[in-house]
Design a protein around this motif. Structure first.
Motif, PDB file in Angstrom:
ATOM      1  N   ARG A 159      -1.583 -52.146 -31.993  1.00  0.00           N
ATOM      2  CA  ARG A 159      -2.469 -51.019 -31.666  1.00  0.00           C
ATOM      3  C   ARG A 159      -1.724 -49.943 -30.866  1.00  0.00           C
TER       4      ARG A 159
ATOM      5  N   ARG B  30       0.738 -47.610 -32.998  1.00  0.00           N
ATOM      6  CA  ARG B  30       0.148 -46.464 -33.699  1.00  0.00           C
ATOM      7  C   ARG B  30       0.098 -45.197 -32.788  1.00  0.00           C
TER       8      ARG B  30
ATOM      9  N   SER C  53       4.253 -43.555 -31.840  1.00  0.00           N
ATOM     10  CA  SER C  53       5.213 -43.345 -32.936  1.00  0.00           C
ATOM     11  C   SER C  53       6.268 -42.308 -32.596  1.00  0.00           C
TER      12      SER C  53
END
Length: 593
Positions: free
Chosen positions: A332, A335, A338
């Motif tokens: 989680r 994401r 990045s």
């Protein structure tokens, strides 16, 4: 010595009888029709007189005679005439042959011990005629004290003698056996004759009757002297018998004492050996109990290690579940982060280099593990060798128990032998008592014998036959005693052999004990090495478990980072964990959530 005294006793009795018979104008009838029978009787009487005179003169002279002694020369002349009586004449191309060397040569075939005399007679350089060889043979037989034995062999074989003698010859009739019986008395005489220097071929064999013709007064005095000498000889003979029996009894007592001492020593040695065997058995039981304790301890260590491994597996599973949860949370977070991928890639290169170093460390640890496994295998082999040594020691103990049984059997045999010896001692004491009784009886008989000697010729013949039987019994007793002494000597040698064998076995038991003590020391050393290696293995196992956990943590962290694409913050910026809010340290890698 006993045999010579017996022969002397017989000769005295024969001389006494011949003297009484001579006083009564001869035992044989005067008027005989057969001239050959008269010749045989004359030769027999001459042989009696010559043997009697030779023995009496030898006893007075000192019992050692030379070749120049006149009674000895006359004895050989008489024997030559007795052997020549009734010889067959053997014809040849040149002359007639009538010698006594032919029948004397037969003795070598019948009596093997006479081969030495025949060989020595043939090797004499001065003898050229068969008569000279026969005369030399008679002299050598007298020196060997076996003339009676040799001539007895000839008389028994009458089939072979018939080739040399006529049927009416003296050697073929009963007179020859009587002469052979009289020759037994010559075993008392010791003769020292030089056969090499004498001219035996050209001697003339003429009987000198002047040596045997004496007055009536001389005959009466000689008869009394003969009777007194016979009584004295009987006395001396019985005294010597008593002395020899006492000496044999004392020697037997000493042998029995020595046997008892040896038996006590053997019993003590057996008791010591039994104590040593009991100690060895106790030490063997202690070693077995120690081996069992070692096996129990190893099994307990193995069980403890199994429990530790199971707990470690359970902890590993719990930690893995927590890591899975962390991994989901990291996804989680990946994401959202990045943008920080480039910094993470640079740090990944650094992590790859760290990974190579960790792999090298893993290889080194695996090598150490293999080495430790090899040492464990060597220790197991050493334990198996110790077990094999214990088995060998147990087998040796069984062999020693079998040896103990054999020694107990030997002791039982020795006890039986001692019982036999005591029985023989009792028999000897009984014989002593019988001999003393016989001595008392003979003294009483001698007194009566001197008072009634002239009126009882028939009773004398009966007494002679009884004494001959007693002589035969004495000879048999002597043979039995000789055989018994030989058996005692053989038994003593066997007992000495058994003693040496038992001593060797005790030395072997002592060497086995030393080997057993050496094996105990080696066993203690192996135990120490085993405990040290177990401690080292435990320490290595702890270190290996810690290193494996660290390596797995690092691998999972790298996988999580590769999957989530998280970026590492700088060390100055990352001071606390974002999930647990704890400060980072050297053990925990700084990571931004």
């Amino acid at each position: 010595m006993i045999f010579s005294n017996c022969c002397l006793f017989i000769i005295r009795i024969c001389c006494k009888i011949s003297a009484w018979l001579h006083c009564e104008d001869n035992f044989y009838p005067k008027a005989t029709k057969d001239p050959t029978a008269v010749e045989r009787a004359n030769l027999l009487n001459m042989a009696k007189l010559s043997i009697k005179g030779l023995i009496e003169s030898a006893l007075s002279f000192g019992r050692t005679l030379d070749s120049d002694y006149p009674p000895l020369q006359q004895f050989f002349v008489v024997m030559e005439h007795c052997l020549k009586h009734g010889l067959k004449v053997r014809k040849s191309f040149l002359s007639y042959n009538k010698t006594i060397w032919g029948p004397l040569e037969l003795v070598e075939k019948l009596y093997p011990e006479a081969e030495e005399i025949g060989a020595s007679v043939r090797d004499l350089p001065g003898l050229k005629t068969p008569l000279g060889r026969a005369r030399a043979w008679l002299r050598l037989a007298l020196m060997q004290k076996k003339m009676a034995d040799y001539l007895r062999c000839l008389i028994i074989q009458r089939d072979l003698l018939s080739e040399f003698y006529e049927y009416h010859a003296l050697m073929m009739e009963e007179e020859g056996a009587v002469i052979v019986g009289l020759l037994v008395g010559l075993n008392v005489i010791d003769a020292n004759l030089c056969v090499k220097g004498e001219d035996l071929d050209s001697q003339v064999g003429v009987i000198d009757f002047s040596m045997y013709l004496k007055n009536e007064e001389d005959i009466g005095n000689k008869e009394r002297n003969v009777q007194i000498a016979a009584i004295l000889d009987q006395k001396n003979y019985v005294e010597e018998l008593n002395r020899q029996l006492n000496s044999t009894v004392s020697s037997l007592h000493s042998r029995v004492d020595s046997l008892e001492k040896s038996n006590t020593k053997l019993i003590e040695e057996l008791a010591i050996a039994k104590n040593n065997i009991i100690k060895l058995q106790e030490e063997n039981h202690q070693l077995r109990s120690e081996n069992k304790l070692i096996l129990m301890k190893t099994q307990q260590h193995l069980e403890v290690t199994k429990v530790d491994v199971e707990t470690e597996l359970q902890t590993y599973k719990h930690s893995r579940q927590g890591l899975d949860e962390m991994y989901n949370e990291a996804r989680r977070q990946l994401r959202d982060e990045s943008q920080l991928r480039q910094d993470v890639e640079n740090e990944l290169a650094v992590q790859v280099s760290m990974k190579h170093e960790i792999e090298l460390a893993m290889k080194l640890l695996e090598k150490d593990i293999h080495e430790k496994q090899d040492t464990l295998i060597g220790l197991r082999q050493q334990l198996e060798e110790v077990k094999a040594i214990n088995i060998e020691m147990y087998q040796k103990l069984q062999g020693s128990e079998a040896d103990l049984k054999e020694k107990n059997e030997i002791i039982a045999r020795l006890e039986e032998k001692t019982n036999k010896i005591t029985a023989a001692m009792r028999q000897l004491e009984q014989r002593l008592q019988q001999a003393e009784k016989a001595q008392m009886d003979t003294e009483d008989e001698d007194k009566k014998y001197l008072q009634e000697c002239q009126s009882k010729f028939d009773s004398l013949q009966k007494q002679i036959s009884q004494k001959e039987k007693q002589l035969v019994q004495l000879e048999t007793d002597l043979k039995i005693e000789k055989e018994w002494r030989q058996t005692l000597q053989e038994d003593l040698q066997k007992e000495k052999d058994t003693l040496s064998h038992l001593r060797n076995e005790t030395q072997q038991i002592l060497s086995l004990k030393k080997e057993f003590l050496h094996l105990q020391d080696e066993n203690h050393q192996l135990k120490k090495i085993y405990h040290e290696q177990e401690q080292a293995l435990q320490e290595l196992g702890n270190k290996l478990s810690e290193s494996k956990l660290k390596i797995e943590d690092i691998k999972e962290a790298n996988k999580a980072l590769q999957v989530s694409g998280l970026v590492w913050l700088k060390d100055k910026e990352a001071t606390h964990c974002k999930l647990c809010e704890k400060e980072f340290s050297l053990s925990k890698r700084k990571q931004q959530a």
